[in-house]
Write a protein that holds these residues in place. Structure first.
Motif, mmCIF file in Angstrom:
data_model
loop_
_atom_site.group_PDB
_atom_site.id
_atom_site.type_symbol
_atom_site.label_atom_id
_atom_site.label_comp_id
_atom_site.label_asym_id
_atom_site.label_seq_id
_atom_site.Cartn_x
_atom_site.Cartn_y
_atom_site.Cartn_z
ATOM 1 N N SER A 108 -34.948 21.545 11.195
ATOM 2 C CA SER A 108 -33.829 21.515 12.144
ATOM 3 C C SER A 108 -32.571 21.974 11.434
ATOM 4 O O SER A 108 -32.318 21.598 10.291
ATOM 5 C CB SER A 108 -33.610 20.108 12.706
ATOM 6 N N ALA A 109 -31.799 22.790 12.153
ATOM 7 C CA ALA A 109 -30.510 23.251 11.628
ATOM 8 C C ALA A 109 -29.377 22.296 11.976
ATOM 9 O O ALA A 109 -28.205 22.637 11.803
ATOM 10 C CB ALA A 109 -30.205 24.649 12.143
ATOM 11 N N GLY A 110 -29.718 21.118 12.469
ATOM 12 C CA GLY A 110 -28.702 20.105 12.714
ATOM 13 C C GLY A 110 -28.043 20.202 14.077
ATOM 14 O O GLY A 110 -28.596 20.768 15.021
ATOM 15 N N MET A 111 -26.848 19.650 14.160
ATOM 16 C CA MET A 111 -26.131 19.592 15.428
ATOM 17 C C MET A 111 -25.833 20.991 15.955
ATOM 18 O O MET A 111 -25.373 21.861 15.226
ATOM 19 C CB MET A 111 -24.820 18.827 15.257
ATOM 20 N N SER A 112 -26.102 21.177 17.234
ATOM 21 C CA SER A 112 -25.743 22.429 17.894
ATOM 22 C C SER A 112 -24.224 22.532 17.972
ATOM 23 O O SER A 112 -23.558 21.634 18.486
ATOM 24 C CB SER A 112 -26.347 22.460 19.304
ATOM 25 N N LEU A 113 -23.665 23.605 17.443
ATOM 26 C CA LEU A 113 -22.212 23.716 17.344
ATOM 27 C C LEU A 113 -21.531 23.729 18.701
ATOM 28 O O LEU A 113 -20.399 23.249 18.831
ATOM 29 C CB LEU A 113 -21.837 24.973 16.547
ATOM 30 N N ASP A 114 -22.209 24.265 19.720
ATOM 31 C CA ASP A 114 -21.561 24.292 21.031
ATOM 32 C C ASP A 114 -21.454 22.901 21.652
ATOM 33 O O ASP A 114 -20.744 22.696 22.629
ATOM 34 C CB ASP A 114 -22.283 25.231 21.996
ATOM 35 N N THR A 115 -22.158 21.925 21.040
ATOM 36 C CA THR A 115 -22.049 20.549 21.528
ATOM 37 C C THR A 115 -20.617 20.043 21.424
ATOM 38 O O THR A 115 -20.119 19.325 22.289
ATOM 39 C CB THR A 115 -22.984 19.617 20.721
ATOM 40 N N PHE A 116 -19.920 20.452 20.370
ATOM 41 C CA PHE A 116 -18.568 19.957 20.145
ATOM 42 C C PHE A 116 -17.564 20.501 21.158
ATOM 43 O O PHE A 116 -16.503 19.925 21.358
ATOM 44 C CB PHE A 116 -18.107 20.301 18.729
ATOM 45 N N SER A 117 -17.905 21.607 21.775
ATOM 46 C CA SER A 117 -16.981 22.196 22.747
ATOM 47 C C SER A 117 -17.380 21.894 24.175
ATOM 48 O O SER A 117 -16.684 22.286 25.108
ATOM 49 C CB SER A 117 -16.916 23.721 22.547
ATOM 50 N N SER A 118 -18.496 21.206 24.349
ATOM 51 C CA SER A 118 -18.967 20.934 25.715
ATOM 52 C C SER A 118 -19.288 19.465 25.914
ATOM 53 O O SER A 118 -18.512 18.713 26.503
ATOM 54 C CB SER A 118 -20.199 21.800 26.034
ATOM 55 N N ALA A 119 -20.430 19.006 25.376
ATOM 56 C CA ALA A 119 -20.897 17.650 25.664
ATOM 57 C C ALA A 119 -20.037 16.582 25.016
ATOM 58 O O ALA A 119 -19.781 15.527 25.600
ATOM 59 C CB ALA A 119 -22.346 17.496 25.217
ATOM 60 N N ILE A 120 -19.613 16.835 23.777
ATOM 61 C CA ILE A 120 -18.826 15.831 23.068
ATOM 62 C C ILE A 120 -17.376 16.306 23.006
ATOM 63 O O ILE A 120 -17.081 17.351 22.433
ATOM 64 C CB ILE A 120 -19.364 15.619 21.635
ATOM 65 N N GLN A 121 -16.488 15.571 23.591
ATOM 66 C CA GLN A 121 -15.083 15.934 23.593
ATOM 67 C C GLN A 121 -14.388 15.290 22.391
ATOM 68 O O GLN A 121 -14.080 14.108 22.398
ATOM 69 C CB GLN A 121 -14.426 15.478 24.906
ATOM 70 N N MET A 122 -14.188 16.080 21.355
ATOM 71 C CA MET A 122 -13.510 15.589 20.153
ATOM 72 C C MET A 122 -12.022 15.859 20.316
ATOM 73 O O MET A 122 -11.477 16.846 19.799
ATOM 74 C CB MET A 122 -14.076 16.273 18.907
ATOM 75 N N ASP A 123 -11.345 15.014 21.071
ATOM 76 C CA ASP A 123 -9.937 15.202 21.419
ATOM 77 C C ASP A 123 -9.060 14.585 20.333
ATOM 78 O O ASP A 123 -8.965 13.366 20.208
ATOM 79 C CB ASP A 123 -9.661 14.549 22.775
ATOM 80 N N ASP A 124 -8.416 15.449 19.546
ATOM 81 C CA ASP A 124 -7.544 14.944 18.483
ATOM 82 C C ASP A 124 -6.066 15.080 18.830
ATOM 83 O O ASP A 124 -5.203 14.984 17.962
ATOM 84 C CB ASP A 124 -7.832 15.660 17.162
ATOM 85 N N SER A 125 -5.777 15.260 20.123
ATOM 86 C CA SER A 125 -4.390 15.504 20.531
ATOM 87 C C SER A 125 -3.622 14.222 20.821
ATOM 88 O O SER A 125 -2.411 14.261 21.034
ATOM 89 C CB SER A 125 -4.359 16.399 21.777
ATOM 90 N N SER A 126 -4.305 13.086 20.845
ATOM 91 C CA SER A 126 -3.639 11.821 21.145
ATOM 92 C C SER A 126 -4.385 10.696 20.450
ATOM 93 O O SER A 126 -5.584 10.832 20.147
ATOM 94 C CB SER A 126 -3.617 11.563 22.653
ATOM 95 N N PRO A 127 -3.735 9.564 20.219
ATOM 96 C CA PRO A 127 -4.453 8.426 19.638
ATOM 97 C C PRO A 127 -5.571 7.940 20.542
ATOM 98 O O PRO A 127 -6.610 7.476 20.059
ATOM 99 C CB PRO A 127 -3.365 7.364 19.438
ATOM 100 N N GLU A 128 -5.358 8.058 21.862
ATOM 101 C CA GLU A 128 -6.400 7.622 22.802
ATOM 102 C C GLU A 128 -7.639 8.500 22.673
ATOM 103 O O GLU A 128 -8.777 8.023 22.668
ATOM 104 C CB GLU A 128 -5.874 7.671 24.238
ATOM 105 N N GLY A 129 -7.416 9.801 22.547
ATOM 106 C CA GLY A 129 -8.540 10.715 22.384
ATOM 107 C C GLY A 129 -9.266 10.503 21.075
ATOM 108 O O GLY A 129 -10.494 10.524 21.018
ATOM 109 N N ARG A 130 -8.498 10.287 20.018
ATOM 110 C CA ARG A 130 -9.123 10.054 18.723
ATOM 111 C C ARG A 130 -9.891 8.743 18.710
ATOM 112 O O ARG A 130 -10.956 8.626 18.081
ATOM 113 C CB ARG A 130 -8.056 10.085 17.622
#
Length: 280
Positions: free
Chosen positions: A63-85
Motif C-alpha cells: 500500500s502506498a498509504g493515504m490517498s492524497l485526494d482524501t485531504f482535499s475531499s473526505a477529510i477537511q483539515m481546516d487550519d483557518s480557525s481554532p475551531e477547525g483545527r
C-alpha cells in the motif's frame, strides 16, 4: 458482509484472509478503504468464526498509504480557525480507531507485506501482531516527505518494535528501510523470496494458530498487549486474573490427548458477540 470494493475477504478452516485489491491505485487508503476495513474488522471480531487473520495485498506495492485526494475531499483539515483545527483531533481519532481494531481484535493478525509499505500502511502493519515480508518489501514513513507528522499510529507503535534511534532516523528523514534491515531489527520475523511464498507462509502460520484453543489465543494476545504497556508486576497480576477467567481443564486435556494421538485437536470457536443495542 456487503460486497467490498477495496478488499476481498475469504474464510477457510477458521483462517480469514483479507486482501487489498486496488493495485491500479497502489492500494491507497481513501474513504471507502477506511469504511470497509472498519466494517470487516468489526464483523470478524463479533462473528467468532475466524481464529486468525492474514492481511496481504496485490500489485506492485502492499500500500502506498493515504490517498492524497482524501485531504482535499473526505477529510477537511481546516487550519483557518481554532475551531477547525480542533475538529482535526476528532477526525484523526476516528481514523486511528480503525487501525486500533487490529490490536483489539479477538484473534491474531498477520501482515504479509510486499513492495512498498508506505505512510499509512506503516501505521496499519505496526498494529498487527506479526509481520512477514517479501525480499522486495520496504518501509517508509512517508508523511515527513509531504510536510506533515505521521499521525495514525506509526510514531506511537514503532518505538515498541524498533530501537528508538532507528525510529527517529526513519521518521525524520523519510528514508526507505528494506526488508533485510527490517528483519535484522525485528520489525518483520520472516522474509520470503517471492510474493506467492510470502502469502503461503503467512497463511501457514495462521493455520497453525487456528489449530490452538481460540480462547487461549485470545488470552495470550490480551496478556502480551497488556505487558507491552504496563510494568511486570502489574502484568503478572493481570495474568492471574486472566488465567482464572479462561482456564479450561477440558481444553488442556484435549490438547494433550490430540498430541499423543497425533491428530488435530478440536476446540470450540469464540462465542459470537451481540451488542447491547441489538437486544430487545
Amino acid at each position: 458482509m456487503d460486497k467490498l470494493s477495496c478488499f476481498s475477504l475469504s474464510i477457510e478452516n477458521h483462517v480469514a484472509h483479507l486482501v487489498l485489491n486496488r493495485p491500479e491505485a497502489m492500494n491507497t487508503m481513501g474513504p471507502t478503504f477506511w469504511k470497509e476495513l472498519d466494517a470487516v474488522l468489526k464483523h470478524l471480531h463479533r462473528a467468532g468464526e475466524a481464529r486468525a487473520l492474514v492481511i496481504s495485498s496485490t500489485g506492485k506495492h502492499f500500500s502506498a498509504g493515504m490517498s492524497l485526494d482524501t485531504f482535499s475531499s473526505a477529510i477537511q483539515m481546516d487550519d483557518s480557525s481554532p475551531e477547525g483545527r480542533a475538529a482535526i483531533f476528532d477526525s484523526l481519532t476516528d481514523i486511528q480507531a480503525t487501525f486500533t481494531l487490529l490490536e483489539t481484535l479477538r484473534i491474531p493478525v498477520i501482515a504479509a507485506i510486499h513492495g512498498g509499505c508506505i505512510g499509512g500502511a506503516v501505521d496499519m502493519v505496526t498494529a498487527c501482531c506479526i509481520r512477514y515480508a517479501s525480499a522486495d518489501a520496504f518501509f517508509c514513513i512517508q508523511e515527513i516527505n509531504i510536510g506533515m507528522v505521521a499521525d495514525v499510529g506509526t510514531l506511537q507503535r514503532l518505538p515498541k518494535l524498533l530501537p528508538m534511534g532507528l525510529v527517529k532516523e526513519l521518521a525524520y528523514t523519510g528514508r526507505r528501510m528494506p526488508a533485510a534491515q527490517a528483519l535484522s531489527q525485528g520489525l518483520v520475523t520472516q522474509v520470503f523470496d517471492t510474493h506467492a511464498a510470502l502469502v503461503a507462509g503467512a497463511l501457514q502460520t495462521a493455520k497453525e494458530i487456528a489449530s490452538k484453543p481460540p480462547v487461549a489465543i485470545w488470552g495470550t494476545k490480551q496478556a502480551l498487549n497488556y505487558a507491552r504497556d504496563h510494568s511486570t508486576e502489574d502484568s503478572l497480576r493481570q495474568m492471574g486474573w486472566l488465567q482464572g477467567a479462561i482456564w479450561s481443564n477440558p481444553h488442556v486435556k484435549e490438547a494433550i490427548t490430540a498430541m499423543k494421538q497425533k491428530r488435530q485437536a478440536n476446540f470450540p470457536d469464540l462465542t459470537p458477540l451481540q451488542g447491547f443495542k441489538e437486544f430487545g
